[in-house]
Design a protein around this motif. Structure first.
Motif, PDB file in Angstrom:
ATOM      1  N   ASP A  36      -6.624  14.082 -14.528  1.00 45.63           N
ATOM      2  CA  ASP A  36      -5.626  13.010 -14.685  1.00 45.63           C
ATOM      3  C   ASP A  36      -4.405  13.574 -15.395  1.00 45.63           C
ATOM      4  O   ASP A  36      -4.463  14.644 -16.021  1.00 45.63           O
ATOM      5  CB  ASP A  36      -6.200  11.829 -15.479  1.00 45.63           C
ATOM      6  CG  ASP A  36      -5.506  10.513 -15.164  1.00 45.63           C
ATOM      7  OD1 ASP A  36      -6.077   9.672 -14.436  1.00 45.63           O
ATOM      8  OD2 ASP A  36      -4.356  10.327 -15.646  1.00 45.63           O
ATOM      9  N   TYR A 151       3.978   2.069   0.550  1.00 45.16           N
ATOM     10  CA  TYR A 151       2.540   2.058   0.229  1.00 45.16           C
ATOM     11  C   TYR A 151       1.715   1.819   1.495  1.00 45.16           C
ATOM     12  O   TYR A 151       0.704   2.483   1.725  1.00 45.16           O
ATOM     13  CB  TYR A 151       2.278   0.985  -0.824  1.00 45.16           C
ATOM     14  CG  TYR A 151       0.901   1.021  -1.448  1.00 45.16           C
ATOM     15  CD1 TYR A 151       0.529   2.044  -2.311  1.00 45.16           C
ATOM     16  CD2 TYR A 151      -0.038   0.011  -1.201  1.00 45.16           C
ATOM     17  CE1 TYR A 151      -0.730   2.068  -2.909  1.00 45.16           C
ATOM     18  CE2 TYR A 151      -1.291   0.012  -1.783  1.00 45.16           C
ATOM     19  CZ  TYR A 151      -1.636   1.049  -2.638  1.00 45.16           C
ATOM     20  OH  TYR A 151      -2.892   1.068  -3.228  1.00 45.16           O
ATOM     21  N   THR A 185      -7.376  -3.502 -12.167  1.00 43.19           N
ATOM     22  CA  THR A 185      -7.090  -2.244 -12.868  1.00 43.19           C
ATOM     23  C   THR A 185      -5.674  -2.333 -13.436  1.00 43.19           C
ATOM     24  O   THR A 185      -4.891  -3.209 -13.039  1.00 43.19           O
ATOM     25  CB  THR A 185      -7.125  -1.042 -11.896  1.00 43.19           C
ATOM     26  OG1 THR A 185      -5.973  -1.117 -11.053  1.00 43.19           O
ATOM     27  CG2 THR A 185      -8.384  -1.019 -11.059  1.00 43.19           C
TER      28      THR A 185
END
Ligand SMILES: NC(=O)c1ccc[n+]([C@@H]2O[C@H](COP(=O)([O-])OP(=O)(O)OC[C@H]3O[C@@H](n4cnc5c(N)ncnc54)[C@H](O)[C@@H]3O)[C@@H](O)[C@H]2O)c1
Length: 270
Positions: A36, A151, A185
Motif C-alpha cells: 500500500d 471509472y 469502505t
C-alpha cells in the motif's frame, strides 16, 4: 486452513476491501504481502495480523519500478508467490466533458495499468506454483453509471483483461475478477455517508444495505483457493443483486398485491 504455506500479495491492502482480504488470507494460514502507499496503516495492519509471518511493502502502484520491487520483495522473503490480488484502485467522478487528460490517465494508470504490470511481473512466478490472480473490478465495469466515465471504462477494461489473461495463461495459472457493488469502505464514504444518495439507492439495493468489506473478501478468497480450481476467466459479481435488476420500476410496490399485478398483465396483453 486453505492457504497454509501459500504466499498472497494484496495491493491496496491497508484499507477497505484490501484490508479485509488481508485479514481473511492471514486467518486462513497465508503469508501475506500487504502492499500500500500508506506506511502507517500498513504497519498497523501487519502488526494486527501477527507481523512475523507477513510482509509490509510500501508501494505506489503508479510506478512500474516500484511494482517490480514489490514482486522482488515477496520472492526475497518467501521464495514464492501463489496469489496476486490486484485491488488498489481509485474512484473518479465526472462526465467525459468534465474530466481532463491528466485525470483520465491517472485513473487508467492505477485502475488498469497497474493491474497489467503487476500481473506481467508476477505471472512467471505464479506459473511455477499453479497460482492465481484475482482482480478487483466493479459492478461499474459491467454497466455505466451517471458521471463515472473514466471509472466505468477502467473497470470494464479490468474485466476483459481478466478474461484475456485467463485464456492466455491457463492452465499454468487461473485469473478471475471480483466485481463488488457498493461496499462500505473509505473509498465509498462519499456515497454511503450521504443520506440523499443512500435514499436514492434504496430501490436499487436489493439487500437494502452496502456490502461489508469482509463479504467481498470471502469471494476473493474463494477464487484464490483450490475450491475454485476449475474457475477461470470468471467475473464474480458481489453486489447483493443490484445488477440483477433490469432498472424497470418496482411493480410490486407501485401496483400493490397480486390482483393488481394480474390487472397490469391483462392491460399489457390488451
Ligand atoms: N468500495 C466500493 O464500493 C467499491 C465497489 C466496487 C469496486 N471497488 C474497488 O475495490 C478496490 C478497493 O477499494 P476500497 O473501496 O477498498 O477502497 P479504499 O480506499 O478503502 O482502499 C484502497 C486502498 O488502495 C490504496 N491505494 C490507493 N492508491 C494507491 C497507489 N497508487 N499505490 C498503492 N496503494 C494505493 C489506498 O491507500 C487504500 O489503502 C478498488 O479497486 C475499487 O475500485 C470498490
Amino acid at each position: 486452513m486453505r492457504f497454509a504455506n501459500k504466499v498472497v500479495i494484496v495491493t491496496g491492502g491497508a484499507s477497505g476491501i484490501g484490508e479485509a482480504a488481508v485479514r481473511r488470507f492471514a486467518g486462513e494460514g497465508a503469508s501475506v504481502v500487504v502492499a500500500d502507499i500508506r506506511p502507517d496503516a500498513l504497519e498497523r495492519i501487519v502488526g494486527d495480523i501477527g507481523g512475523e509471518q507477513h510482509l509490509a511493502v510500501e508501494v505506489d502502484m503508479l510506478d512500474p519500478a516500484v511494482i517490480d520491487r514489490m514482486v522482488d520483495a515477496a520472492l526475497d522473503r518467501f521464495g514464492r508467490i501463489d496469489t496476486l490480488v490486484n485491488n488498489a484502485g481509485m474512484g473518479s467522478f465526472g462526465r467525459v466533458t468534465e474530466i481532463d487528460l491528466d485525470h483520465w490517465r491517472q485513473v487508467m494508470a492505477i485502475d488498469v495499468e497497474a493491474v497489467f504490470w503487476a500481473s506481467r511481473q508476477a505471472i512467471p512466478h505464479l506459473s511455477r506454483v499453479g497460482g492465481s490472480i484475482v482482480n478487483i473490478a466493479s459492478a461499474s465495469g459491467i454497466a455505466a453509471d451517471y458521471g463515472f466515465a473514466a471509472y466505468n471504462a477502467a473497470k470494464a477494461a479490468v474485466i476483459n483483461l481478466t478474461r484475456a489473461m485467463a485464456i492466455d495463461h491457463a492452465p499454468e495459472i487461473r485469473v478471475n475478477a471480483v466485481s463488488p457493488g457498493l461496499t462500505a469502505t473509505p473509498l465509498a464514504t462519499g456515497l454511503t455517508g450521504n443520506p440523499v444518495i443512500m435514499a436514492a439507492y434504496e430501490p436499487v439495493l436489493a439487500m437494502k444495505r452496502p456490502a461489508e468489506p469482509s463479504e467481498i473478501a470471502g469471494a476473493i478468497a474463494f477464487l484464490a483457493s483450490d475450491d475454485a480450481s476449475y474457475v477461470n476467466g470468471h467475473n464474480l459479481v458481489v453486489d447483493g443483486g443490484m445488477t440483477a435488476h433490469t432498472g424497470q420500476p418496482n411493480f410490486t410496490r407501485l401496483l400493490g398485491g397480486e390482483s393488481h399485478l394480474a390487472g397490469a398483465e391483462s392491460a399489457v396483453r390488451r
